[in-house]
Design an enzyme around this catalytic site. Structure first.
Site, PDB file in Angstrom:
ATOM      1  N   HIS A   1       0.864  -1.186   0.000  1.00  0.00           N
ATOM      2  CA  HIS A   1       0.000   0.000   0.000  1.00  0.00           C
ATOM      3  C   HIS A   1       0.894   1.228   0.000  1.00  0.00           C
ATOM      4  CE1 HIS A   1      -3.179   2.797   1.167  1.00  0.00           C
ATOM      5  NE2 HIS A   1      -4.019   1.843   0.802  1.00  0.00           N
TER       6      HIS A   1
ATOM      7  N   ASP B   1      -7.954  -5.290  -0.082  1.00  0.00           N
ATOM      8  CA  ASP B   1      -8.438  -6.128  -1.187  1.00  0.00           C
ATOM      9  C   ASP B   1      -8.134  -7.602  -0.994  1.00  0.00           C
ATOM     10  OD1 ASP B   1      -7.530  -3.305  -2.729  1.00  0.00           O
ATOM     11  OD2 ASP B   1      -9.504  -4.143  -3.171  1.00  0.00           O
TER      12      ASP B   1
HETATM   13  C1  SDX Z   1      -6.213   0.057  -2.817  1.00  0.00           C
HETATM   14  O1  SDX Z   1      -4.505   4.624  -1.983  1.00  0.00           O
HETATM   15  C2  SDX Z   1      -5.388   3.953  -1.343  1.00  0.00           C
HETATM   16  O2  SDX Z   1      -5.773   4.294  -0.248  1.00  0.00           O
HETATM   17  C3  SDX Z   1      -5.951   2.754  -2.076  1.00  0.00           C
HETATM   18  C4  SDX Z   1      -6.951   1.913  -1.313  1.00  0.00           C
HETATM   19  C5  SDX Z   1      -8.200   2.677  -1.033  1.00  0.00           C
HETATM   20  O3  SDX Z   1      -8.921   2.316  -0.095  1.00  0.00           O
HETATM   21  O4  SDX Z   1      -8.530   3.601  -1.828  1.00  0.00           O
HETATM   22  O5  SDX Z   1      -6.396   1.482  -0.087  1.00  0.00           O
HETATM   23  C6  SDX Z   1      -7.371   0.685  -2.117  1.00  0.00           C
HETATM   24  O6  SDX Z   1      -5.960   0.418  -3.940  1.00  0.00           O
HETATM   25  C7  SDX Z   1      -5.360  -0.932  -2.077  1.00  0.00           C
HETATM   26  C8  SDX Z   1      -4.112  -1.407  -2.913  1.00  0.00           C
HETATM   27  C9  SDX Z   1      -4.584  -2.529  -3.839  1.00  0.00           C
HETATM   28  N1  SDX Z   1      -3.530  -2.848  -4.814  1.00  0.00           N
HETATM   29  C10 SDX Z   1      -2.892  -4.052  -4.798  1.00  0.00           C
HETATM   30  O7  SDX Z   1      -3.059  -4.918  -3.933  1.00  0.00           O
HETATM   31  C11 SDX Z   1      -1.944  -4.250  -5.968  1.00  0.00           C
HETATM   32  C12 SDX Z   1      -0.593  -4.788  -5.441  1.00  0.00           C
HETATM   33  N2  SDX Z   1       0.043  -3.694  -4.700  1.00  0.00           N
HETATM   34  C13 SDX Z   1       1.006  -2.893  -5.459  1.00  0.00           C
HETATM   35  O8  SDX Z   1       0.659  -2.660  -6.781  1.00  0.00           O
HETATM   36  C14 SDX Z   1       1.487  -1.680  -4.659  1.00  0.00           C
HETATM   37  O9  SDX Z   1       1.733  -2.093  -3.392  1.00  0.00           O
HETATM   38  C15 SDX Z   1       0.622  -0.449  -4.588  1.00  0.00           C
HETATM   39  C16 SDX Z   1       0.212   0.048  -5.945  1.00  0.00           C
HETATM   40  C17 SDX Z   1      -0.593  -0.707  -3.781  1.00  0.00           C
HETATM   41  C18 SDX Z   1       1.460   0.633  -3.908  1.00  0.00           C
HETATM   42  O10 SDX Z   1       2.441   0.981  -4.777  1.00  0.00           O
HETATM   43  P1  SDX Z   1       3.515   2.138  -4.397  1.00  0.00           P
HETATM   44  O11 SDX Z   1       3.105   2.924  -3.233  1.00  0.00           O
HETATM   45  O12 SDX Z   1       3.839   2.871  -5.649  1.00  0.00           O
HETATM   46  O13 SDX Z   1       4.691   1.315  -3.851  1.00  0.00           O
HETATM   47  P2  SDX Z   1       5.763   0.770  -4.791  1.00  0.00           P
HETATM   48  O14 SDX Z   1       5.091   0.178  -5.994  1.00  0.00           O
HETATM   49  O15 SDX Z   1       6.799   1.814  -4.973  1.00  0.00           O
HETATM   50  O16 SDX Z   1       6.302  -0.416  -3.911  1.00  0.00           O
HETATM   51  C19 SDX Z   1       7.408  -0.218  -3.083  1.00  0.00           C
HETATM   52  C20 SDX Z   1       8.257  -1.447  -3.298  1.00  0.00           C
HETATM   53  C21 SDX Z   1       8.644  -1.659  -4.765  1.00  0.00           C
HETATM   54  O17 SDX Z   1       9.908  -2.301  -4.766  1.00  0.00           O
HETATM   55  P3  SDX Z   1      11.196  -1.361  -5.163  1.00  0.00           P
HETATM   56  O18 SDX Z   1      10.853  -0.713  -6.505  1.00  0.00           O
HETATM   57  O19 SDX Z   1      11.329  -0.375  -4.035  1.00  0.00           O
HETATM   58  O20 SDX Z   1      12.303  -2.360  -5.262  1.00  0.00           O
HETATM   59  O21 SDX Z   1       7.526  -2.624  -2.914  1.00  0.00           O
HETATM   60  C22 SDX Z   1       7.350  -3.471  -4.038  1.00  0.00           C
HETATM   61  C23 SDX Z   1       7.631  -2.641  -5.293  1.00  0.00           C
HETATM   62  O22 SDX Z   1       8.162  -3.465  -6.326  1.00  0.00           O
HETATM   63  N3  SDX Z   1       5.977  -3.925  -4.015  1.00  0.00           N
HETATM   64  C24 SDX Z   1       5.579  -5.173  -4.232  1.00  0.00           C
HETATM   65  C25 SDX Z   1       4.190  -5.160  -4.068  1.00  0.00           C
HETATM   66  N4  SDX Z   1       3.803  -3.912  -3.776  1.00  0.00           N
HETATM   67  C26 SDX Z   1       4.892  -3.141  -3.764  1.00  0.00           C
HETATM   68  N5  SDX Z   1       6.264  -6.293  -4.540  1.00  0.00           N
HETATM   69  C27 SDX Z   1       5.532  -7.425  -4.672  1.00  0.00           C
HETATM   70  N6  SDX Z   1       4.201  -7.508  -4.522  1.00  0.00           N
HETATM   71  C28 SDX Z   1       3.495  -6.380  -4.227  1.00  0.00           C
HETATM   72  N7  SDX Z   1       2.174  -6.449  -4.063  1.00  0.00           N
END
Ligand code: SDX
Length: 435
Positions: free
Chosen positions: A313, A370
């Site tokens: 998140h 989710d």
């Molecule tokens: C919702 O914003 C909100 O409040 C949203 C929400 C709401 O109520 O409105 O809470 C609802 O959207 C919840 C999130 C649902 N999405 C998912 O479950 C999809 C999987 N999650 C990722 O796509 C990700 O965690 C995000 C999009 C939710 C957050 O992305 P960020 O903040 O841009 O974080 P990031 O992608 O920069 O991640 C930081 C690191 C990265 O590694 P590095 O580039 O630093 O090496 O963590 C890794 C990412 O690769 N990472 C993951 C991961 N999520 C982040 N690695 C593996 N699996 C994951 N799920």
């Protein structure tokens, strides 16, 4: 409301290239990080700030929701989400978000009635559904029909009239479940059900989704309670992508129905509200707990685009408090319905393994809202294609409350971010024969 006081805090930035010092005011909120007011930064330095993804940038003042991502705290108008989820009902939370205070008994009764009496939609709206293929994704239908509402409710599109704003807000909260249920019925090839005024918000939605003319339908109180709780948990969440989309659309003066349609489109993305559908598809792809290690490994691999949906998140770097409530609800609903879902077992195994994995520990990736919602919704009888629609039904309350807060904020102006230009410098046109 945030304000700068006489002994206001400031930050001073030194522009190294010129030695010039720029002092900017710091605004303090009720709780949470202060903000640096950079509105005069460009005028004083001839430079923009840069924050793609807005990870460190506040877009507005808001009193609706507060999240502490490190502590796993979520408050709506100061009330913890755990208390609201376990003690309030969805329309009570809707009233709280819209009006700022929990309703007393009379206010609650009046609000419930006002919403109930607006649940029917203009009958011409049903013609829109027949233009879609039966296998159209329900979110595609929702984008279309919610936007089309502005063609039917002209008498509540003047955003500067508080009475029209209130009517449009109540129409959206009341009619979205009806439109969502119609999208579900259309995908099944079943006739639409009209709303029933003797049912609660969640009961009405379930009735419109699952009743058929050929038989009586009794809403299961356990399922209705779980549905209402899921709506509460998804109601609002600060300035997430879809809420920011609604605010940006609204900042141009677009009518509320168009703004909510824009929010629905943004929520559809698998990185946002589409994640609940993606979680179920991912669990089905993993298939068996023996395959979990391979998928966790893929999620760790930066060269592999695969991510574990339902984890991570932008704000929560601890457990999403909503996931905790949903985890309990998941067990309650499956036990009450006598559903043995191997996907729940698989989800529990995946959660357990991911939370012990060093990569996930280092990245502070915890299950989010989710992760469990899809399993409960599947147990209730919804297909995965409806999961994000249900998220949109609930989040409409937050979108509408945030839209009203923006419209009535004297600070608000049209949203228009700047950029760092990286394209070619000016150059003369070259005739096609000389290229
Ligand atoms: C919702 O914003 C909100 O409040 C949203 C929400 C709401 O109520 O409105 O809470 C609802 O959207 C919840 C999130 C649902 N999405 C998912 O479950 C999809 C999987 N999650 C990722 O796509 C990700 O965690 C995000 C999009 C939710 C957050 O992305 P960020 O903040 O841009 O974080 P990031 O992608 O920069 O991640 C930081 C690191 C990265 O590694 P590095 O580039 O630093 O090496 O963590 C890794 C990412 O690769 N990472 C993951 C991961 N999520 C982040 N690695 C593996 N699996 C994951 N799920």
């Amino acid at each position: 409301m945030a304000e700068t006081t006489d002994n206001a805090k400031t930050v001073t930035i030194t522009v190294d290239a010129t030695g010039e010092k720029v002092t900017l005011p710091v605004l303090e909120g009720t709780i949470g990080p202060d903000v640096v007011d950079i509105r005069k930064f460009y005028g004083q330095t001839d430079m923009f700030t840069f924050d793609p993804g807005y990870g460190a940038t506040g877009s507005c003042l808001s009193g609706l929701t507060y999240i502490d991502g490190d502590q796993g705290v979520l408050l709506h108008r100061g009330y913890p989400i755990e208390e609201l989820a376990n003690k309030a009902d969805f329309l009570e939370v809707a009233y709280l978000l819209l009006e700022g205070e929990l309703p007393d008994a009379d206010q609650k009764a009046q609000f419930d009635e006002a919403i109930t009496l607006h649940t029917m939609v203009h009958d011409q709206l049903s013609n829109f559904y027949r233009g879609f293929r039966r296998d159209a994704h329900p979110m595609a239908i929702m984008c279309g029909v919610v936007g089309a509402m502005s063609a039917f409710y002209h008498d509540s599109t003047d955003i500067h009239d508080p009475v029209q704003r209130m009517i449009a807000s109540r129409r959206l909260i009341a009619k979205i479940p009806t439109l969502a249920a119609m999208a579900f019925k259309y995908s099944l090839g079943q006739p639409f059900n009209y709303p029933r005024n003797n049912l609660s918000y969640a009961e009405n939605f379930l009735h419109m989704c699952f009743a058929v003319p050929a038989a009586d339908y009794e809403v299961d109180p356990i399922v209705a309670k779980a549905m209402d709780k899921i709506f509460i948990l998804h109601a609002d969440h600060e300035q997430n992508a879809s809420t920011s989309t609604v605010r940006l659309a609204g900042s141009s003066g677009a009518n509320p129905f168009a703004c909510i349609a824009a929010g629905i489109a943004s929520l559809w993305g698998p990185a946002h509200g589409g994640a609940n559908e993606a979680v179920l598809n991912m669990l089905n792809e993993i298939g068996h707990k023996d395959n979990i290690a391979e998928y966790v490994e893929r999620a760790r691999d930066r060269d592999d685009p695969f991510r574990l949906f339902g984890f991570g998140h932008r704000v929560y770097k601890n457990f999403d408090p909503r996931a905790k409530v949903l985890r309990e609800t998941c067990h309650d609903v499956l036990n009450a319905l006598g559903v043995e879902d191997p996907l729940l077992e698989l989800a529990m195994e995946l959660e357990d393994m991911a939370l012990k994995d060093q990569y996930f520990i280092d990245k502070k990736l915890y299950p989010n809202v989710d992760f469990y919602s899809g399993i409960i919704l599947k147990a209730m009888g919804f297909p995965t294609s409806m999961f994000t629609v249900l998220f949109a039904v609930a989040r409409t309350v937050g979108w509408v409350a945030q839209w009203n807060e923006m419209i009535t904020d004297p600070m608000h102006r049209i949203g228009r971010p700047r950029q760092l230009y990286t394209g070619p410098a000016e150059r003369p046109y070259v005739e096609i024969g000389n290229r």
